[in-house]
Design a protein around this motif. Structure first.
Motif, PDB file in Angstrom:
ATOM      1  N   HIS A  59       1.869 -48.281 -37.373  1.00 30.25           N
ATOM      2  CA  HIS A  59       1.744 -48.260 -35.908  1.00 30.25           C
ATOM      3  C   HIS A  59       1.452 -46.845 -35.424  1.00 30.25           C
ATOM      4  CE1 HIS A  59       3.204 -47.934 -31.728  1.00 30.25           C
ATOM      5  NE2 HIS A  59       2.656 -49.125 -31.608  1.00 30.25           N
ATOM      6  N   TRP A  60       2.168 -45.859 -35.962  1.00 30.08           N
ATOM      7  CA  TRP A  60       1.908 -44.460 -35.570  1.00 30.08           C
ATOM      8  C   TRP A  60       0.484 -44.053 -35.951  1.00 30.08           C
ATOM      9  CZ3 TRP A  60       0.696 -40.697 -39.226  1.00 30.08           C
ATOM     10  CH2 TRP A  60       0.512 -39.407 -38.712  1.00 30.08           C
ATOM     11  N   SER A  86      11.752 -39.326 -32.694  1.00 28.86           N
ATOM     12  CA  SER A  86      11.878 -40.114 -31.469  1.00 28.86           C
ATOM     13  C   SER A  86      12.365 -41.523 -31.763  1.00 28.86           C
ATOM     14  CB  SER A  86      10.529 -40.160 -30.742  1.00 28.86           C
ATOM     15  OG  SER A  86      10.579 -40.983 -29.599  1.00 28.86           O
ATOM     16  N   ARG A  87      11.960 -42.068 -32.897  1.00 28.67           N
ATOM     17  CA  ARG A  87      12.391 -43.403 -33.314  1.00 28.67           C
ATOM     18  C   ARG A  87      13.839 -43.399 -33.804  1.00 28.67           C
ATOM     19  NH1 ARG A  87       9.840 -48.071 -35.370  1.00 28.67           N
ATOM     20  NH2 ARG A  87      11.493 -49.631 -35.626  1.00 28.67           N
ATOM     21  N   GLY A  88      14.367 -42.228 -34.114  1.00 29.62           N
ATOM     22  CA  GLY A  88      15.738 -42.137 -34.589  1.00 29.62           C
ATOM     23  C   GLY A  88      15.873 -42.207 -36.091  1.00 29.62           C
ATOM     24  N   HIS A  89      14.733 -42.072 -36.813  1.00 30.63           N
ATOM     25  CA  HIS A  89      14.760 -42.136 -38.279  1.00 30.63           C
ATOM     26  C   HIS A  89      13.925 -40.973 -38.812  1.00 30.63           C
ATOM     27  CE1 HIS A  89      16.654 -46.032 -37.944  1.00 30.63           C
ATOM     28  NE2 HIS A  89      15.626 -46.502 -37.247  1.00 30.63           N
ATOM     29  N   ASN A 133       3.067 -34.176 -35.909  1.00 33.89           N
ATOM     30  CA  ASN A 133       3.037 -35.338 -35.020  1.00 33.89           C
ATOM     31  C   ASN A 133       3.882 -36.466 -35.589  1.00 33.89           C
ATOM     32  OD1 ASN A 133       2.237 -37.703 -33.566  1.00 33.89           O
ATOM     33  ND2 ASN A 133       0.293 -36.727 -33.034  1.00 33.89           N
ATOM     34  N   LEU A 134       3.773 -36.705 -36.902  1.00 38.15           N
ATOM     35  CA  LEU A 134       4.547 -37.759 -37.547  1.00 38.15           C
ATOM     36  C   LEU A 134       6.046 -37.466 -37.478  1.00 38.15           C
ATOM     37  CD1 LEU A 134       4.791 -40.322 -39.235  1.00 38.15           C
ATOM     38  CD2 LEU A 134       4.286 -38.959 -41.273  1.00 38.15           C
ATOM     39  N   ARG A 135       6.423 -36.203 -37.662  1.00 38.09           N
ATOM     40  CA  ARG A 135       7.847 -35.854 -37.584  1.00 38.09           C
ATOM     41  C   ARG A 135       8.399 -36.095 -36.184  1.00 38.09           C
ATOM     42  NH1 ARG A 135       6.344 -31.737 -41.342  1.00 38.09           N
ATOM     43  NH2 ARG A 135       5.885 -30.257 -39.662  1.00 38.09           N
ATOM     44  N   ARG A 136       7.619 -35.763 -35.168  1.00 34.63           N
ATOM     45  CA  ARG A 136       8.074 -36.018 -33.792  1.00 34.63           C
ATOM     46  C   ARG A 136       8.248 -37.508 -33.548  1.00 34.63           C
ATOM     47  NH1 ARG A 136       4.399 -31.669 -32.572  1.00 34.63           N
ATOM     48  NH2 ARG A 136       2.733 -33.177 -32.122  1.00 34.63           N
TER      49      ARG A 136
END
Length: 528
Positions: free
Chosen positions: A345-346, A303-306, A296-299
């Motif tokens: 935030h995530w 998505s954030r571009g980092h 989930n964290l990798r996605r």
């Protein structure tokens, strides 16, 4: 010959007249005759279609009746909560009428006879069926008078129900243990069996230690529980509970259900587990290192571009660290950097998303029933900039953020009641000072944030409270005197009684006075 012709002509005439004669009108059956005729018709020519239509009508009737009872239950709950009406659990309209009559100053006798106090004799024309009025409570010694008398006491203040805590029912977590003295009740055996082969279904810290108190939110949408997701298992349990106790729901015995959303039934990560070695006032650890949370964290990072942000904080210390001992939580630490803000935030949003999904299904399973959600008071290190203990628990609430508003917006969407678990910390003043704790400050923020969003707010004691100072603090927070909107708690849940409480007669007097003050009654100072 003529006679024979006359007879034949007469028969022919009669036959013709019979052909054109109208049958006499038949009367339409009524009452029981009509019902019998309809039943006979249904028996003679009833088809499968007719039976299905009747069955559908029965179901529609049940739904209408369930809806009517749900509305009645909410009305009665509102009268109890906001109107100060002492209605029995299975109240009907007669009970409501009796309560209204008493509220208007009338006298209601045990047999239902109702009359004005000034009347010499009651008038039989206004008799209503009603239960016997409650006897007046005995006078008791006022134990809180010196703290409340100067400001008018708590008489005529809003009525707040006080409940005693019972063992949990609707729990998705391990119960007991952690030094509570209760017999621990683990997760279901079949879940633990799955966990032996796939330990990533449990929350995991940075060192890889698994916490079997509850399932990781990373499997909310992963079919790893015998073909079902974590959310589907929760829904199946709630639906089965609703069906099993359907009669109690319909009759109004069960009017609210508290939904467990994390460790100890509270909406939080299991970031402060005593079984793994955490002790107050340690900051705790992030619980996001199982493979599903990491996916989930990798996605989120991609998505954030980092993508390189797809990692946990590597300088956040351990369970019993202090904020200033870490590079992440110290003043001007990484928690407030670009990566830190993204990660926190995530982490907090995952908590909110989990609660959002469970509550959506809870409202579906318990339609018409009040839903209650517990929010814990993580008050140590509240006076620091990072609020480290709150961050590891999932509340993104440093000094430059409001971490509770997004949670309460979500609860508002589901019309849930927020129960704040806060009162009675067992720590000394010195320990609280060393931990830069601020229970009062946190309580003010949480309760006012919830009230500002129109949530119903309740509270529960963390530990058994026996002393007078704790009672006074609870009452003053439950119904703030200086609140211009006169907001107050919907109810208060008292922690289970302990042997120490039972052995001390003085404690019962304290509790009696506490309940009367919470009810808004004027407490007498006459010795019982």
């Amino acid at each position: 010959m003529n006679v024979k012709q006359d007879v034949e002509q007469q028969q022919h005439s009669d036959h013709n007249s019979d052909q054109y004669a109208q049958p006499p009108p038949q009367r339409r059956p009524r009452g029981f005759a009509a019902a019998a005729a309809a039943a006979a018709a249904a028996a003679a020519g009833g088809s499968g279609k007719g039976r299905k239509e009747r069955e559908k009508e029965k179901e529609r009737t049940k739904l209408r009746e369930r809806h009517r009872r749900a509305i009645t239950s909410r009305m009665l709950a509102g009268l109890r909560q906001y109107g100060n009406f002492l209605l029995p659990a299975r109240a009907d309209m007669n009970d409501v009428l009796a309560a209204l009559a008493r509220e208007a100053g009338w006298i209601v006798e045990p047999d239902g006879t109702t009359y004005r106090p000034s009347s010499v004799s009651p008038s039989p024309s206004v008799a209503v069926a009603a239960p016997a009025p409650h006897p007046p409570p005995p006078p008791t010694q006022l134990l809180m008078r010196d703290s409340a008398e100067g400001e008018g006491g708590f008489g005529e203040t809003p009525y707040i129900p006080v409940y005693a805590m019972l063992p949990v029912v609707m729990a998705f977590h391990e119960c007991g243990g952690n030094g509570s003295g209760e017999m621990p009740i683990s997760l279901p055996k079949w879940v633990l069996e799955i966990g032996k082969d796939n330990q990533d279904i449990f929350f995991t810290d940075r060192e890889g230690r698994r916490n079997t108190e509850c399932l990781s939110w990373g499997i909310d949408k992963e079919r790893v529980l015998k073909g079902r997701t974590g959310i589907e298992v929760c829904f199946d349990f709630m639906r089965s509970f609703r069906m099993e106790f359907n009669k109690l729901f319909e009759e109004g015995f069960i009017t609210a259900v508290e939904i467990g959303l994390g460790a100890s039934g509270e909406l939080k990560y299991p970031s402060h587990p005593e079984r793994i070695g955490w002790r107050y006032p340690g900051i705790g650890e992030f619980q996001c290192y199982d493979k599903y949370m990491q996916q989930n964290l990798r996605r989120a990072a991609k998505s954030r571009g980092h993508s390189f942000w797809a990692r946990g904080a590597d300088n956040a210390g351990h369970y019993n660290s202090r904020p200033h001992e870490t590079g992440f939580f110290c003043d001007r630490g990484d928690y407030d950097g670009y990566y830190g803000r993204f990660f926190l935030h995530w982490y907090a949003q995952t908590l909110i998303d989990h609660a959002d999904q469970v509550l959506s299904l809870a409202n579906l399973a318990f339609e018409g029933t009040q839903i209650i959600v517990k929010i814990p008071a993580v008050y140590w290190w509240y006076k620091t900039a990072s609020h480290a203990a709150e961050l590891t628990a999932g509340f993104y609430n440093p000094t430059n953020q409001d971490g509770y508003s997004p949670i309460f917006d979500m609860l508002k969407k589901h019309s849930a009641t927020m129960k704040f678990v806060c009162y009675g910390p067992p720590h000394s003043a010195q320990e609280s000072d060393e931990a830069l704790a601020d229970l009062e400050g946190l309580s003010w923020q949480v309760m006012n944030s919830a009230w500002d969003r129109g949530l119903a707010v309740a509270a529960q004691s963390t530990f058994p409270c026996h002393d007078r100072e704790t009672y006074i603090r609870i009452i003053e927070n439950a119904k703030p005197r200086n609140d211009p909107d006169h907001r107050h708690l919907s109810f208060f849940t008292y922690q289970q009684l302990t042997p120490v409480f039972v052995e001390r007669e003085m404690c019962f007097s304290e509790l009696d006075s506490f309940i009367k003050c919470m009810h808004g009654e004027v407490v007498s100072d006459v010795q019982a």
